[in-house]
Each structure stands twice: as C-alpha cells, then as structure tokens.
Design a protein around this motif. Sequence first.
Motif, PDB file in Angstrom:
ATOM      1  N   LYS A 776       2.544 -14.172   0.116  1.00  0.00           N
ATOM      2  CA  LYS A 776       2.282 -12.918  -0.321  1.00  0.00           C
ATOM      3  C   LYS A 776       0.836 -12.297   0.353  1.00  0.00           C
ATOM      4  CE  LYS A 776       4.536 -12.658  -4.814  1.00  0.00           C
ATOM      5  NZ  LYS A 776       4.100 -12.260  -6.131  1.00  0.00           N
ATOM      6  N   ALA A 777      -0.210 -13.046   0.113  1.00  0.00           N
ATOM      7  CA  ALA A 777      -1.371 -12.547   1.123  1.00  0.00           C
ATOM      8  C   ALA A 777      -1.320 -12.473   2.578  1.00  0.00           C
ATOM      9  CB  ALA A 777      -2.358 -13.617   0.747  1.00  0.00           C
ATOM     10  N   LEU A 778      -0.492 -13.556   3.139  1.00  0.00           N
ATOM     11  CA  LEU A 778      -0.274 -13.218   4.727  1.00  0.00           C
ATOM     12  C   LEU A 778       0.667 -12.320   4.879  1.00  0.00           C
ATOM     13  CD1 LEU A 778       0.433 -17.100   5.327  1.00  0.00           C
ATOM     14  CD2 LEU A 778      -1.933 -15.939   5.924  1.00  0.00           C
ATOM     15  N   GLU A 779       1.770 -12.059   4.281  1.00  0.00           N
ATOM     16  CA  GLU A 779       2.566 -10.734   4.536  1.00  0.00           C
ATOM     17  C   GLU A 779       1.624  -9.455   4.330  1.00  0.00           C
ATOM     18  OE1 GLU A 779       5.942 -11.326   1.794  1.00  0.00           O
ATOM     19  OE2 GLU A 779       6.905 -12.787   3.065  1.00  0.00           O
ATOM     20  N   LEU A 780       1.225  -9.386   3.303  1.00  0.00           N
ATOM     21  CA  LEU A 780       0.321  -8.261   3.214  1.00  0.00           C
ATOM     22  C   LEU A 780      -0.629  -7.958   4.113  1.00  0.00           C
ATOM     23  CD1 LEU A 780      -0.288  -5.515   1.485  1.00  0.00           C
ATOM     24  CD2 LEU A 780      -2.008  -7.008   0.071  1.00  0.00           C
ATOM     25  N   SER A 781      -1.539  -8.949   4.613  1.00  0.00           N
ATOM     26  CA  SER A 781      -2.249  -8.878   5.645  1.00  0.00           C
ATOM     27  C   SER A 781      -1.717  -8.465   6.938  1.00  0.00           C
ATOM     28  CB  SER A 781      -3.038 -10.124   5.833  1.00  0.00           C
ATOM     29  OG  SER A 781      -3.684 -10.534   4.724  1.00  0.00           O
ATOM     30  N   ARG A 782      -0.764  -9.037   7.209  1.00  0.00           N
ATOM     31  CA  ARG A 782       0.036  -8.754   8.516  1.00  0.00           C
ATOM     32  C   ARG A 782       0.520  -7.261   8.545  1.00  0.00           C
ATOM     33  NH1 ARG A 782       2.056 -14.335   8.126  1.00  0.00           N
ATOM     34  NH2 ARG A 782       0.873 -15.599   9.778  1.00  0.00           N
ATOM     35  N   MET A 783       0.982  -6.928   7.329  1.00  0.00           N
ATOM     36  CA  MET A 783       1.521  -5.537   7.231  1.00  0.00           C
ATOM     37  C   MET A 783       0.521  -4.598   7.466  1.00  0.00           C
ATOM     38  SD  MET A 783       3.435  -3.883   3.833  1.00  0.00           S
ATOM     39  CE  MET A 783       1.906  -3.741   3.070  1.00  0.00           C
ATOM     40  N   PRO A 963      -4.477   3.045   4.550  1.00  0.00           N
ATOM     41  CA  PRO A 963      -4.297   4.168   5.106  1.00  0.00           C
ATOM     42  C   PRO A 963      -3.231   5.030   4.603  1.00  0.00           C
ATOM     43  CG  PRO A 963      -3.017   2.108   6.063  1.00  0.00           C
ATOM     44  CD  PRO A 963      -3.882   1.599   5.274  1.00  0.00           C
ATOM     45  N   HIS A 964      -3.486   6.209   4.305  1.00  0.00           N
ATOM     46  CA  HIS A 964      -2.625   7.322   3.848  1.00  0.00           C
ATOM     47  C   HIS A 964      -2.371   8.508   4.684  1.00  0.00           C
ATOM     48  CE1 HIS A 964      -4.477   5.182   0.392  1.00  0.00           C
ATOM     49  NE2 HIS A 964      -3.570   5.728  -0.496  1.00  0.00           N
ATOM     50  N   ILE A 965      -1.471   9.200   4.499  1.00  0.00           N
ATOM     51  CA  ILE A 965      -1.201  10.503   5.215  1.00  0.00           C
ATOM     52  C   ILE A 965      -0.857  11.662   4.173  1.00  0.00           C
ATOM     53  CG2 ILE A 965       0.807  11.685   6.756  1.00  0.00           C
ATOM     54  CD1 ILE A 965       1.610   8.937   7.571  1.00  0.00           C
ATOM     55  N   ILE A 966      -1.801  12.751   4.414  1.00  0.00           N
ATOM     56  CA  ILE A 966      -1.914  13.938   3.614  1.00  0.00           C
ATOM     57  C   ILE A 966      -0.847  15.005   4.437  1.00  0.00           C
ATOM     58  CG2 ILE A 966      -3.137  15.833   2.515  1.00  0.00           C
ATOM     59  CD1 ILE A 966      -3.786  13.010   1.386  1.00  0.00           C
ATOM     60  N   ASN A 967       0.182  15.198   3.471  1.00  0.00           N
ATOM     61  CA  ASN A 967       1.273  16.210   4.046  1.00  0.00           C
ATOM     62  C   ASN A 967       1.235  17.519   3.270  1.00  0.00           C
ATOM     63  OD1 ASN A 967       3.767  17.849   4.606  1.00  0.00           O
ATOM     64  ND2 ASN A 967       4.630  15.904   5.111  1.00  0.00           N
ATOM     65  N   PHE A 968       0.366  18.456   4.185  1.00  0.00           N
ATOM     66  CA  PHE A 968       0.163  19.924   3.343  1.00  0.00           C
ATOM     67  C   PHE A 968       1.274  20.855   3.205  1.00  0.00           C
ATOM     68  CE2 PHE A 968      -3.991  18.765   5.759  1.00  0.00           C
ATOM     69  CZ  PHE A 968      -4.557  18.637   4.564  1.00  0.00           C
ATOM     70  N   LYS A 970       4.231  19.553   2.124  1.00  0.00           N
ATOM     71  CA  LYS A 970       5.071  18.971   1.103  1.00  0.00           C
ATOM     72  C   LYS A 970       3.766  18.755  -0.177  1.00  0.00           C
ATOM     73  CE  LYS A 970       8.619  16.435   3.316  1.00  0.00           C
ATOM     74  NZ  LYS A 970       9.139  14.994   3.618  1.00  0.00           N
ATOM     75  N   MET A 971       2.571  18.755   0.125  1.00  0.00           N
ATOM     76  CA  MET A 971       1.280  18.719  -0.744  1.00  0.00           C
ATOM     77  C   MET A 971       1.580  17.270  -1.449  1.00  0.00           C
ATOM     78  SD  MET A 971      -0.864  21.160  -0.195  1.00  0.00           S
ATOM     79  CE  MET A 971      -1.732  21.037  -1.905  1.00  0.00           C
ATOM     80  N   GLN A 972       1.602  16.345  -0.497  1.00  0.00           N
ATOM     81  CA  GLN A 972       1.717  14.997  -1.052  1.00  0.00           C
ATOM     82  C   GLN A 972       0.764  14.045  -0.224  1.00  0.00           C
ATOM     83  OE1 GLN A 972       6.020  13.933  -0.289  1.00  0.00           O
ATOM     84  NE2 GLN A 972       6.825  14.736  -1.952  1.00  0.00           N
ATOM     85  N   GLU A 973       0.463  12.833  -0.900  1.00  0.00           N
ATOM     86  CA  GLU A 973      -0.321  11.750  -0.471  1.00  0.00           C
ATOM     87  C   GLU A 973       0.562  10.594  -0.263  1.00  0.00           C
ATOM     88  OE1 GLU A 973      -2.756   8.603  -2.573  1.00  0.00           O
ATOM     89  OE2 GLU A 973      -4.072  10.472  -2.326  1.00  0.00           O
ATOM     90  N   TYR A 974       0.660  10.178   0.817  1.00  0.00           N
ATOM     91  CA  TYR A 974       1.806   8.930   1.284  1.00  0.00           C
ATOM     92  C   TYR A 974       0.964   7.795   1.721  1.00  0.00           C
ATOM     93  CZ  TYR A 974       5.214   5.991   3.526  1.00  0.00           C
ATOM     94  OH  TYR A 974       5.869   5.065   3.962  1.00  0.00           O
ATOM     95  N   ASN A 975       0.902   6.522   0.704  1.00  0.00           N
ATOM     96  CA  ASN A 975       0.265   5.449   1.000  1.00  0.00           C
ATOM     97  C   ASN A 975       1.148   4.710   1.986  1.00  0.00           C
ATOM     98  OD1 ASN A 975      -0.603   2.754   0.868  1.00  0.00           O
ATOM     99  ND2 ASN A 975      -1.470   3.107  -1.309  1.00  0.00           N
ATOM    100  N   ILE A 976       0.579   4.305   3.284  1.00  0.00           N
ATOM    101  CA  ILE A 976       1.488   3.537   4.274  1.00  0.00           C
ATOM    102  C   ILE A 976       1.477   2.092   3.760  1.00  0.00           C
ATOM    103  CG2 ILE A 976       1.455   2.839   6.555  1.00  0.00           C
ATOM    104  CD1 ILE A 976      -0.005   5.460   7.235  1.00  0.00           C
ATOM    105  N   ALA A 977       0.634   1.667   3.233  1.00  0.00           N
ATOM    106  CA  ALA A 977       0.924   0.079   2.862  1.00  0.00           C
ATOM    107  C   ALA A 977       1.951  -0.132   1.791  1.00  0.00           C
ATOM    108  CB  ALA A 977      -0.510  -0.456   2.390  1.00  0.00           C
ATOM    109  N   SER A 978       1.774   0.697   0.750  1.00  0.00           N
ATOM    110  CA  SER A 978       2.773   0.529  -0.233  1.00  0.00           C
ATOM    111  C   SER A 978       3.932   1.326  -0.202  1.00  0.00           C
ATOM    112  CB  SER A 978       2.045   1.058  -1.830  1.00  0.00           C
ATOM    113  OG  SER A 978       1.889   2.442  -1.736  1.00  0.00           O
ATOM    114  N   GLY A 979       4.185   2.605   0.670  1.00  0.00           N
ATOM    115  CA  GLY A 979       5.330   3.462   0.733  1.00  0.00           C
ATOM    116  C   GLY A 979       5.294   4.428  -0.335  1.00  0.00           C
ATOM    117  N   LYS A 980       4.518   4.553  -1.418  1.00  0.00           N
ATOM    118  CA  LYS A 980       4.947   5.562  -2.389  1.00  0.00           C
ATOM    119  C   LYS A 980       3.988   6.775  -2.185  1.00  0.00           C
ATOM    120  CE  LYS A 980       4.679   1.654  -5.897  1.00  0.00           C
ATOM    121  NZ  LYS A 980       3.935   1.192  -7.053  1.00  0.00           N
TER     122      LYS A 980
END
Length: 1201
Positions: A776-783, A963-968, A970-980
């Motif tokens: 799990k640690a290796l996969e998350l680090s590479r992602m 890393p996140h993306i702020i979408n003005f 849709k007024m949403q915050e997207y977490n790239i690592a978790s996809g939420k």
Amino acid sequence: MPVESLEERTVEVLLLPKDVDEELLFLYFENKRRSGGGPLISVEKKDGRAILVFEEAEAAARVLAKGQHVLHNVELNVRKPPSKDRCRLLLRGINPSTHAEMIELYVENMMGLNVPDYNLQPLPGRDFILIHLSQPLSKDFQKLSERISKRGLDGAKVTLEQIEQTDSVLVENLHPGTTPDTLNLYFESKRGGAQKVKEVTMLSEGRAKVSFVNHESLGPILDHQHKLEGADLVVKPYFDFLQPTEEVTSQNSERQDTTERNSEELSDIQMQISPPVVVNASSLSSCQMTSEPAAARVVVEKATEEVMENQTVDTDTLSHHIAIADPVKLALFQRSPLPQNIKKAHPDFTIQIKDDGVHIVGTGRQKLEQIKHTVSDFLSDMAETTFTLEPEKAQFLARKDVKERLLQTMNQTGSPTMYSVSDSKVLVTSLSQNSAQQACSFLKSQLCHFRVPLDTEYEGMLYCREWSEFLQALGFSSVKVSERGGNIDVLTLKGMESEKQAAILQFLTTPIERETVIAMEPGMLKYIQIHCHQLLADMDQVSIFPLEAEDVCGLKIHGHAVACQMAEEVLQGVVSSICTRTITVNAPGVARFLGEAECKSILNEMESKFQVYISPKYVPWEPLPHQDIFETAWKMMSHQNFQGVPMDGSAQELKADSMQTDHNGAPDKGLLEEAKRIVSAIDERVEEGVSNSDQLDDTDNMDLYTADEPTSLTDQDQDVIIVDASETSTEGNAMRGSALGLSSNLDEEAQLSLAIQYSMESSHWTVEDEEEQLKKALELSRMIQNEASPNCVKSPQANQQKKGSDVSLQEAIKAANTIQINVFAGYSCDLIRVDIAFGKKVNQRQVEEKLEHRSVRNMSDYHRKCLEMIKRKHAVEIQVQGTIITVSGFKDFVTGGVWDVKLLLEKITNSVPNREILKTVQWVVHDPNSSDTTPFSPDATVFIENAWRMKLKTVDILLDNQPHIINFEKMQEYNIASGKSVKISRKLLELGDLDQDVPEEEYSLLSNLPEATKVDEESDEFQNVVKNFYETIQEYHSKIRIIQVEKLMNRLLYNQYKLKKASILQRATYPEVERTLYHGTSESSVKEICVHGFNRSFCGKNATVYGQGVYFAVNSSLSVQDQYSPPNADGHKFIFVSKVLTGDYTKGCHSMKTAPLKETGDIPLRYDSVTDDITKPSMFVIFNDTQAIPEYLITCQRIHR
C-alpha cells in the motif's frame, strides 16, 4: 623469497571472552583444521581483544578467510589489525598558552608543509593538536619524529605521534528521537552505504558513535551523502581523544563495570608469581678486544620470572620469561641451534621468542630450572668485540642487503654471528671470543674498492634521476663521484668488482631517451603559452608539447635524458614562480555582466596591461526563459503548499510556521513519512486534536511536489491583521521537480520505514499484514508521484545547466550577484592590481534608483514573488523599506528592472490587500455528512480569493501536501490523490467576527523574579553571543577580552515588552521591527537595568545628540568605548545585549523628548524610534521604557599591550 611484512602476518581478534587465555588462543589458532591458521610467533591479549602474529602471511590469510570462529561457545570477531592513519598525526606536549600562529609556523617549518596542505584542530584543555593532512604523509615518519623531538616549541618539548585508523564514525545532526536500531538499519541498507555495523552508541541528543566490523567500511561511508528522517547528517571519523572528557569517561566506566563482573566470576583462578631471577655478570667491557674467554656471565638486563600455576585436570603448567634487552643477543639466540636442542631434549616444553625475551612453558619445575640455567649460561658465554672503519665503509656494512648477505655467509661457514654498526664502529657478537675475532677478519676482507674513469661527455648523466634509479637497482654497491672529478669511486663486496664495473660502463655509454610530463592547472598552461613563449622556443634540444586533455593538463617534454632534465628543472621553476589567486566579486548582476562584451573587453585589457592570464570560473546563471514574470510568479504560487484547515479552527490569521516547516523538509523525508503514515494505519487527514508540536514531524508539513513557499508572518490584533513583507522567508522560494530523486530509493525507503514500524508494533502484525502494508505504501507513493509531476513548475534553468542539476530561484538570484575569476601572474603584486582594477570597474558601473508608492504597503505574497522574479530576470538587487523600493545594479540592467517594478506597482494599486480579504471574505468546505462547514486556512483563503477575482474557472492548489483542483464553476474541491470531491462556498464576513486578543506566548524561559545566570563557555549559546559581539567590534577586536556572559531573566519586563511589541506590529510599516542592539553602561547602572529595565532616569547620560532617550548601538565597537561603558576599579566594562523594538524610525535631533509625528496618514501616529542615519543607522534612540529588554550582560576588559 620476498620478506613478508609484519602487517600481512598479523590478525586482530575482537569480542574475546575473559576466560580465554593466551595458551588457549595458541592452541586454537595453530590448529589448521579448526581455525585455518598455523604456527604463531606471539599472542598479546589486552582489553577484550588479542593480537596474533603468525610465522607465515598465508596462515593469517586463511584465518581471515574462514567465515566463523567459535571458542568456548562464543563467536569471535576476526579481522585485519588497523593500520596507521597516513592523513592524521598528533602533535603532543603543546603549551596551552602558545599562540596558534606560532604552532602553524612550527608545523610548516618542521614538516615542510604549505598552508593548503594541512589544517590544525586544537583541542581545548588538551596538550595536543590534531594535524589533518590533505594528502597521505609521503615523508619518512621516523625521521620526521626525531627531528621534531629535537626542536622544542615555546619552551615545551613536543613529540609527533601516529594514530591508528579508526573503525568508527561520529554522526551528528540526528533527528530527535533517532534510535540505535534506526542507525543500524540505515547504515546497513544500500542508501546508507551497505556496511556491516558492529555497535551503535548514542553519545548525546543528536550525536551517536557508529562502529563497523571492518576498518575498510569507513571509506564508502565517509564518501557518501547521508540523509535520515529529513535531517542532513554530518558524518566524520571518530577518535576517542577528540571527544569531550565526560563522554570518554562514561564509556570507560561501562567497560570497567563489565571487567569487574568478569573478575568476580573468575575469582577462583589462583595466580602465583615467583620472585624475579637476576643473572649476574662481570664488569668486563665488551668494547675491549681480547683473546681470553669471558671470566663471568654477561648481564642479562631485566630478567624476570613469572610462574603461573593454572589448575587443569591432571598436570600443572609452569612458565618462565627471561628478558633480553639487547636485540642483537636475542637475534643470535634465535639463530643458534640451542632452542631446537632444548625442544629435542625436553619435548614437553616450548621455547618462544616474544616480548623481547625467551618464554619457556612446560610441566615440571626441575626441568624448568634446568632449562633456565642452560639459557642463562648460553647468554653469558656470548662474546663481543669491536673494530673501527672509515665512515663510508661502516655505513656500507650497515646496509640491509649487504648485512643480510654477509650474515648468511658467516652463519653457513661458522658459528652464528651478528653485528651492528654505530657511526664508524662495528660491534660483532658471537657464541665465543674466537668466533667473534674470526667474524671481524671476515668482514674486513669482504670490502672491495675500485675506480671507474669518467669521460667529460658522460658527466651530465650523473645528475639525472635515471642515474639515481640505476644505483638503487645496482645493489651491494656504494657509488659516488670522486672529489677531484674524473673518476667514480665504487665500494662493493669481494668478487663483485667486474660485474659492477661492467654495469656502470654500460649505463654511461647507452643513450637514454626520456619523456616526462609537467602537470599544472589549465590556467598556468595558458599563462606560460602566452607570456613565456620565447622561453619555450629557446629549448630547441627537446620537444615540448602542450597537453589539454580532461584527465591531464601540462607540458610534455621528450628528448635526451640530460637535456630533458635541464628543461624540466627550468620549467618546474617557472611553474613554481607563477602566482595565482581566486578573486571573488560581489555586486548585483555581476554574473550577467561577465557575459557581456564590455566585461570581456575589460578582462582582455587587464591581461595585456598587467601581463596576467584571467580565467573566469563557470557561473550558474542563465537568462530567464519565461519573460512574463507575472505569469511565472503565479504558477510558482499555485504550487506552494497550504494548510488546508486551521488547526485551532479560530478566526482567520496569516501564519507561516507550517510553511517554514515545509521549506526545511526534504522530498525524501516526505515520502518516507508518507510510507510510515500508511504502515501505521494513520488516516490521510490529520485529526483536529493533533497538537502543534506533533505537526512539525508529520507528513502534512512535507511538500512532495514542488517548492516550499513560506507565507508572511503576521501579528494578531483585535481589529486588524497586518502582513509584514520582511517577515517572509526568502529561503523558501525554490522550485523543485515533482518527487525529484525519489523513484530510485522508493523501495528501500518504504522497507526501512516498515522495519522501524515493525519493531514497534510487531505484536499485532503478521507477515501477510507486513507485505500488504508495504504494498500500500509503495502504491500510494507512486500514485502521488505520477499525479504531481504534470503540475510541477521546474526551475527556469533546469535544462540549461551543464550538469543537468536543478537550481532554485534563490540560488539563481544569488548566482547573479557573485563571480569568481582565477588570475595567474608572474608577481603577486599583479594579482592585487587586477583585483583592485576589476573591482573598481564594476563599482563604477553600479547605479541605484528608488521608487516610492503608497501601495507598497499592500504587497501580498504573490507581489513579493513577482519582485523575486524581477530580480531573477534582470539580475538586479531590490530592497523594500517602508513605501520605498530601491533597485540597484548595473545601469542597463536597472533600467529594465525599474520598468517591471512600475508595472508591478500598477497591479498592486488595483489589487485588494490580503488583510482586507481576510476581514471580509471566508472560503469554507462543506461536510458531506452534515450541514457543518470548515473554513480554509488564511493563506489558502487569500490564494483562492485572488484566483476567483481573476475570473479563473479552475486553479491547482496543494493542500496539506496533497494536490487539489478548485473548480469555481461547480464550486467543488477535488482531491487528485483520493479522487474525492467536496462542496465549497464563498462567505462574506463582518469585521466583528474577527476580533481577538493578543495571543499569550506558549513558552517562556523567564522566571518570576529577576535573575542572572552565567552562560557556559562551552555552550552554543555562549559561542553565538560572543561571535555576534566580535563581528561588529571593528578596530577593538584585539583590544577587548570577554570575562563572562550572563543571561538575564525578568518576567515582568518580558511581559511588558511582549505587549508593546504586539502594539507596534499592528501599525509598523518598516520591514524590521525588532533588532538586537548593544548598550554600554557603568557598573552602578547595571543592577537598576536588570531589575527595572532601560529607564531614562539613569540611562541616556552619555549621549543626547539625537534625542533625550535611551541609546542603543548597532555595532558593539561603539558600546565598548570608555565614554559609554566606563571601566570600574578592576578595569571591567559592562555591555548589555538587548532586544529593541525600533519599529518605524526617522532621524532624531537633540531637542526631541519623544519620537516625532509621522507626516503621512490620516491618523496622527508617532514614529517608534529615531536614529542617526535613516539609510544606514549606527544607533537608535527609544523614548518608551518598555521598548527594550536586556537579554545578556557581557563583562569585558580592555587588553593593554
């Protein structure tokens, strides 16, 4: 057969049990089947280890090659003994009062060293100094040691000693909490050097001693760069005598405790020591030549008897040692047949030559006494006689090759004989007086002298190194040119005359071609080619070629040996006469100026004028590829790490603590901590209950993706938040590649983390769990690595560097302001002239322009980043003070810089200040499971609001190192690592929502009552205070001696000062609000200041030129003057080191009783202090007693010479 060295035949045994004696070691290591060894010469046991000396090097090699040695059910550690350290020497016996410069001159004169060849490490409180050599010692240490012992230093007798190579390193700058197991895992891993660790000892906080199994491990370890848990480790060789006394004592006490316990366990072993045996002798002089036999026995010096009675199963083993101080007699005894005869007559006894004597071991006291008398009689019957020769012939007999041949001949033809040479006397020792006389006659008859005529044409060959090499290979000969010339005198052994004469004549008559290379720096080669070309042309008897390859640079000479020798000596003299200096020039934009045609013209002019060669060093500065500084600065801000949610959930305040932690962290540590976090089953988001101290070590403060950008430091008030531009750390403005350098070490990092974690939590982890967590640690680090890569902004110079290394923004800015040029000249004065001339040329082209604008106060982090980009683009220096921006540098560069600064000021005018954003707007995150909202951190709020005002649809942002993306839209915050994704919203605030009190300090060292404690002179605190004091003492540097430093603690004064600081920070516009300044005073005022602070009723007596307040000096040189710190009866002077709130200041005058009003602003506010010079203050005056607090009291004394 080549003679095997002692080092090749020696083995060291470590971790030796106490109950293993020398006899057992003899039996085991002489058993070839069990240990692989063979016959031993000696065994010396001491302090849990033993030194074995074998008769053959092959036996020692077999013991070392054998994988495992077990004795008494204990595995022994066997290795090669440490050799002498050729790069470190000890100079012992130094007088503590001897000046360092005198020691340096002594070392250079006695050892023939130059300044770059060594450095000295004095040890406080010790009588020796460690000499570090840049190259291994090439001279004969024995001769060097004798020379130094004959020459004292400052009235003290000093000695030079060699030290053994160490098998340990000293590791410093360790992260708090680092354990010995962590260090063991690290150094045995590939990342730490992959060397086998023997022992790890923690010396103190942040320091440890790591010992390795093999001495050879130190080379790879010291050549390696080490980083562990985010800390850059300092690794250097460990020597006991370099460590503080208390550390060495504590380690020795531990060993002593172990020894005492072992002694108690072995108390049943009885040791019986018999009285010493002394063998008497007559007073017959051995220097007299006589044919009569010796009338009495010779004195055997230091003869002692040690009989050890060891209880065994059936028999008692006895031993006796006869010491023989004369090494010649000892060697003669060894060559004689007596030891073999004793062994044949008494097979149950062993006779060994060790410890400068004869060691007898066996059973039976009567037989032992018989053998003792036999040996003593043999030694007393030995005869000595002397004869005198010419010094040259005596030295010829003393040569090793000659002596070995003659002794071999004498021992084959007669009784064993030895001889030694002292000056012109030859001392012969044999088994009888008759054999000694025969040996004297034999030695005299073996000397043969003859002459070889020398033609004039061959005389030059006698001064070439080929002649010296030939004589060394000739053997059994002593050759020299006769004093009158024309002949070569040769001294050799009888029967070798024809052979040696033929060899000498053949050498002289055979033409010899030589090819040699004189190595030198490329700059020296260029200098010789340009300014010594006529000299090279005149050497027409040889061929000279320049070599300019990467691996070698210099002049290649080819021709006849004599001509080459002369050319080489001349050119070596030229090279040694060339002076060189590296000139460092510091000026804004000087690196950019170096590439301009004008600068190249200046350098060419100086080369011609001063007859020098100038070689600029490579400067890592290139033009900025992205000319749109505003766009580039915004991209850099978007990759700054922000704290996602305030930890305390309080009203919005700008903070920089977390950002500063990000800057100090490293990508490697971030990844390692991430692996630890996953392995430990810690949630991705830090819980709200985590304390601030825990955050510093957590992954949330580690930026894995881009540069670490510190935010502005701000100060809190009930109504308003002020952003101070100067508090922004300039060291954090670095752009780094995404997860740079992580991929190669990823597996090992995670495995190391897993091993550490497993050691702590192994009770509830199975093997399957361990593998799953690592995966799990290796996969998350590479992602994370792959996701973050496209969004990273790399350094503008990343693809421009010759070696492909990334250069941060701050490094690029600094690189533009410094250059180094190497200058080569025939005279040192020319180097000084070039230094002065080039510096003058640079200074003449420096200009300065100032821009004043009210909007400078409203600069945000983004605007400050734009200023950094302007400095980088134009290679200029930019300083901000109040409302004034100063641009300085070369004229052409300043013009472009000023233009961009004006554009920036227009942007600032049209922008909304950060403090206004935080007072009116709040961005919040909605909880998907409830109606609760959580505000973003202040710095993240400012960033998102600015992006929203720029009408951007989306913006990339790093929140809590993810890393996140702020979408003005849709007024949403997207977490790239978790996809939420989560909902966000913009909320307008009222000013009343942000009221708060001035925060209380979390920690204070101050006690409730005024107190002064003396600072330890060995502490870092003391060293820092003294260092800062002497850095500004100027012309008084060698005239003032510090007696003591006291730390002052007064909680009442500190609380008053803290409140005043909070007040000044609310309205100050100058970048530097607080300064460390000096205040000299009389002895009578010291106590008052310590108790009541800087009260104007007893301060300000010595100066009122700039106002009637309390005066503080920027430089200590002002405070040490008798006018401000008059000495007491003992000559002691008193200087306070104080924290002073200078805030906003203006120039003072004599009539001022308080600071004047500011001319600008709607609200009438006063300056906080006044000074003598606004642009370059040397002193400050305050009119409020709570604006200063004394930190230290320095007691010093003037030195009268």
